[in-house]
Design an enzyme around this catalytic site. Sequence first.
Site, PDB file in Angstrom:
ATOM      1  N   CYS A   2       0.778  -1.230   0.000  1.00 55.00           N
ATOM      2  CA  CYS A   2       0.000   0.000   0.000  1.00 55.00           C
ATOM      3  C   CYS A   2       0.817   1.291   0.000  1.00 55.00           C
ATOM      4  O   CYS A   2       2.026   1.302   0.192  1.00 55.00           O
ATOM      5  CB  CYS A   2      -0.968   0.022   1.177  1.00 55.00           C
ATOM      6  SG  CYS A   2      -1.951  -1.487   1.324  1.00 55.00           S
ATOM      7  N   ARG A  53      -4.289   0.582  -2.300  1.00 55.51           N
ATOM      8  CA  ARG A  53      -4.181  -0.703  -1.621  1.00 55.51           C
ATOM      9  C   ARG A  53      -3.567  -1.790  -2.487  1.00 55.51           C
ATOM     10  O   ARG A  53      -3.976  -1.998  -3.632  1.00 55.51           O
ATOM     11  CB  ARG A  53      -5.570  -1.176  -1.159  1.00 55.51           C
ATOM     12  CG  ARG A  53      -5.494  -2.453  -0.319  1.00 55.51           C
ATOM     13  CD  ARG A  53      -6.859  -2.978   0.055  1.00 55.51           C
ATOM     14  NE  ARG A  53      -6.725  -4.129   0.944  1.00 55.51           N
ATOM     15  CZ  ARG A  53      -7.641  -5.061   1.114  1.00 55.51           C
ATOM     16  NH1 ARG A  53      -8.790  -4.983   0.462  1.00 55.51           N
ATOM     17  NH2 ARG A  53      -7.436  -6.074   1.943  1.00 55.51           N
ATOM     18  N   LEU A  54      -2.577  -2.481  -1.914  1.00 54.05           N
ATOM     19  CA  LEU A  54      -2.084  -3.750  -2.418  1.00 54.05           C
ATOM     20  C   LEU A  54      -2.614  -4.805  -1.451  1.00 54.05           C
ATOM     21  O   LEU A  54      -2.162  -4.899  -0.307  1.00 54.05           O
ATOM     22  CB  LEU A  54      -0.555  -3.772  -2.460  1.00 54.05           C
ATOM     23  CG  LEU A  54       0.102  -5.086  -2.903  1.00 54.05           C
ATOM     24  CD1 LEU A  54      -0.259  -5.403  -4.345  1.00 54.05           C
ATOM     25  CD2 LEU A  54       1.623  -5.010  -2.747  1.00 54.05           C
ATOM     26  N   ILE A  56      -3.113  -7.907   0.596  1.00 54.37           N
ATOM     27  CA  ILE A  56      -2.296  -9.030   1.055  1.00 54.37           C
ATOM     28  C   ILE A  56      -3.089  -9.898   2.033  1.00 54.37           C
ATOM     29  O   ILE A  56      -3.094 -11.129   1.934  1.00 54.37           O
ATOM     30  CB  ILE A  56      -1.008  -8.530   1.749  1.00 54.37           C
ATOM     31  CG1 ILE A  56      -0.214  -7.606   0.820  1.00 54.37           C
ATOM     32  CG2 ILE A  56      -0.161  -9.701   2.218  1.00 54.37           C
ATOM     33  CD1 ILE A  56       0.343  -8.271  -0.405  1.00 54.37           C
ATOM     34  N   ASN A  79       0.038   1.583   5.888  1.00 58.18           N
ATOM     35  CA  ASN A  79       0.901   0.892   4.922  1.00 58.18           C
ATOM     36  C   ASN A  79       1.766  -0.089   5.687  1.00 58.18           C
ATOM     37  O   ASN A  79       2.505   0.311   6.590  1.00 58.18           O
ATOM     38  CB  ASN A  79       1.768   1.926   4.181  1.00 58.18           C
ATOM     39  CG  ASN A  79       2.891   1.284   3.381  1.00 58.18           C
ATOM     40  OD1 ASN A  79       2.771   0.168   2.905  1.00 58.18           O
ATOM     41  ND2 ASN A  79       3.983   2.018   3.238  1.00 58.18           N
ATOM     42  N   ASP A 104      -5.410  -6.923   9.521  1.00 56.75           N
ATOM     43  CA  ASP A 104      -4.656  -6.341  10.630  1.00 56.75           C
ATOM     44  C   ASP A 104      -5.039  -4.880  10.845  1.00 56.75           C
ATOM     45  O   ASP A 104      -4.917  -4.346  11.949  1.00 56.75           O
ATOM     46  CB  ASP A 104      -3.146  -6.485  10.418  1.00 56.75           C
ATOM     47  CG  ASP A 104      -2.666  -6.040   9.048  1.00 56.75           C
ATOM     48  OD1 ASP A 104      -3.511  -5.675   8.202  1.00 56.75           O
ATOM     49  OD2 ASP A 104      -1.444  -6.080   8.806  1.00 56.75           O
ATOM     50  N   SER A 378      13.058 -11.195   2.223  1.00 59.26           N
ATOM     51  CA  SER A 378      14.405 -10.747   1.877  1.00 59.26           C
ATOM     52  C   SER A 378      15.336 -10.958   3.063  1.00 59.26           C
ATOM     53  O   SER A 378      14.897 -10.971   4.210  1.00 59.26           O
ATOM     54  CB  SER A 378      14.367  -9.262   1.483  1.00 59.26           C
ATOM     55  OG  SER A 378      15.654  -8.715   1.365  1.00 59.26           O
ATOM     56  N   GLY A 379      16.625 -11.076   2.794  1.00 64.08           N
ATOM     57  CA  GLY A 379      17.606 -11.319   3.850  1.00 64.08           C
ATOM     58  C   GLY A 379      18.336 -10.087   4.324  1.00 64.08           C
ATOM     59  O   GLY A 379      19.375 -10.203   4.984  1.00 64.08           O
TER      60      GLY A 379
END
Length: 655
Positions: A2, A53-54, A56, A79, A104, A378-379
């Site tokens: 987002c 909005r994305l 998820i 976000n 959430d 991701s690391g």
Amino acid sequence: MCGLTGFWDYKERLDAPLEAVASAMSEPICHRGPDDEGHWVAPEARLAFGFRRLAILELSPLGHQPMHSPDGRYTLTFNGEIYNFQSLRQTLEGKGHQFEGRSDTEVMLGAFAEWGVEESVRRFRGMFAFAVWDAAERALSLARDRMGEKPMYYGVHEDVFLFGSELKSLRRHPAFDADVDRDALGLFLRHGYVPGPHSIYQGIRKLRPGTLLRLSEEDARRAAVPEPTLYWSLREVAQSGQQAPFEGDDEAAIDGTERRIREAVGRQMVADVPLGAFLSGGIDSSTIVALMQAESDRSVKTFTIGFHDPDYNEAGHAKAIAEHLGTDHTELYLSAEEARAVIPRLPTLYDEPFADPSQIPTFLVSRLARQDVTVSLSGDGGDELFGGYERYFRGLNHWRRLEQVPLPVRRSIGAVLGGPSRETWEAGARLLRPLVSDGWKHRMSGDFVRRMAGTVGARRPAAMYHDLVSHWSHPAELVRGGCEHGTPFTNPAHDLAALDPLQEMMYLDAQTYLPDDILVKVDRAAMGVSLETRIPLLDPEVMEWAWSLPRSMKVRNGTGKWALRQVLYRHVPRELVERPKMGFGVPIGEWLRGPLHEWADELLDRDRLHAEGYLHPEPIRRCWRQHERGEQDWSFRLWNVLMFQAWLEEWGDVS
């Protein structure tokens, strides 16, 4: 996930309809949220929120934002992800709260109703930036996660309080003023990024990680924006770790490291959309993927890009690790031409000057992953937490040598070295170069001697490290009318006496380089293709654990990330990962002498630099000539200038 934006026109400066302006501000960040958009206005307060909005979690309309609490007191635009929202929901349900959906965001509103905004944000574990309006107290609060994974800009222009995920949104407001902050420009030329809380624009700041900003109606009437308050402190975490260090043996340290990272990975694998991971073949990303696969009953989707240049290609190593772990692996080999094709997009993608060359492969691997997944782990963060950067060891060795010489003597030496002009040292260096070994030829320059003058006289490890990580050591000499804002490197109040020099370098990077370079790079590259990234190593419990480990369990026998390596060796054979650290970059230096030469030469033209009025041409032209001839590799210096020039070309006419 987002993108958000908004404004508070508390002095009624705006003639246009509030919702129309909010819509205009949210349009340029549609890449952050292509699935839905929403706007909300409070006409009596002259306040407006915009949102993209994305989706998820909770893919239905019950996840739509801005979202209101059941009693109408709180309105939230948010976000990010709250990874512990399920446990918070159970607690709130036990207190009588009811929820319609599974998001959430709805749990956050319940938390605000139960505990208030400040106490709630302390309970949230996740990556987030949010704005919430409290209609009862008539106050607007902005907050950002502990390490700064998600961005938030804010500031006052023409008595209008503006905020948003990206500067693109703020530029769309009629009150926005695009005056460049020349002191921030100096910091950018030094570091390759604009350190927070500064931005490239005057009057616009970045909300610092771990802080909460509360703007009351009284503040608004006085046109006074209070300083943000800390709800979480990296300094306190580091101090606590030093005061109460882990005292177990090696095996217990490895067990504790694996358990905490594995739990963080498990929390961050919750999604209602396809999920995968970046896999470079390095220690950090391989550890995250190994623990993801251990947590999953199906093959984890992993993604790697490769280059045909072996000096910049880790795809083969990543593929070997993927095959051992049994992941569903996708790799894509790209030509140098395909990588260079990204460069024209960088000013728009990164929104303010940003010059980490690994921005290019980061965007490319994000674009590859987005073809199959919406979320990628991701690391990032392993180097700063577990002592992985090679520069830590160079810096430590340098400081140890300096400490053997009394400070007054070192300061005298520094004064001697710094006395002659750069041109005098350059003339001497040209005479000496034929007499020294090849390994020292690149160091025989006036610029190198001037940098050494600064490090030799350093009083503190932070000052020495400041010079070590600087691209331009004296950027104020480049910027017309500019100096530099202070940073943790230059303010002794940020020092932690409990830390040894190596740990202090890690601490400084975690305050500056990590949030303002690494996390910016990942967020903008991934969100530019509507991909959410999550970073398990920045989970608060992982960070607190890492800071409690003695240095010997991070760095051993001259090698960093010892505990992290031992965790990985439990899942992947040592021989697949033990190799020199390669990094994640592209051959910028060679490109500037070759296929990018014409583009760079045009941006670095003396007359152009002079006419634009921001930079003194001569130091830049000198470095460019030396780089062209192959006398020096000034890749980082020149890339910084070029990224500012490219940004200025894209955004300099904003008014």
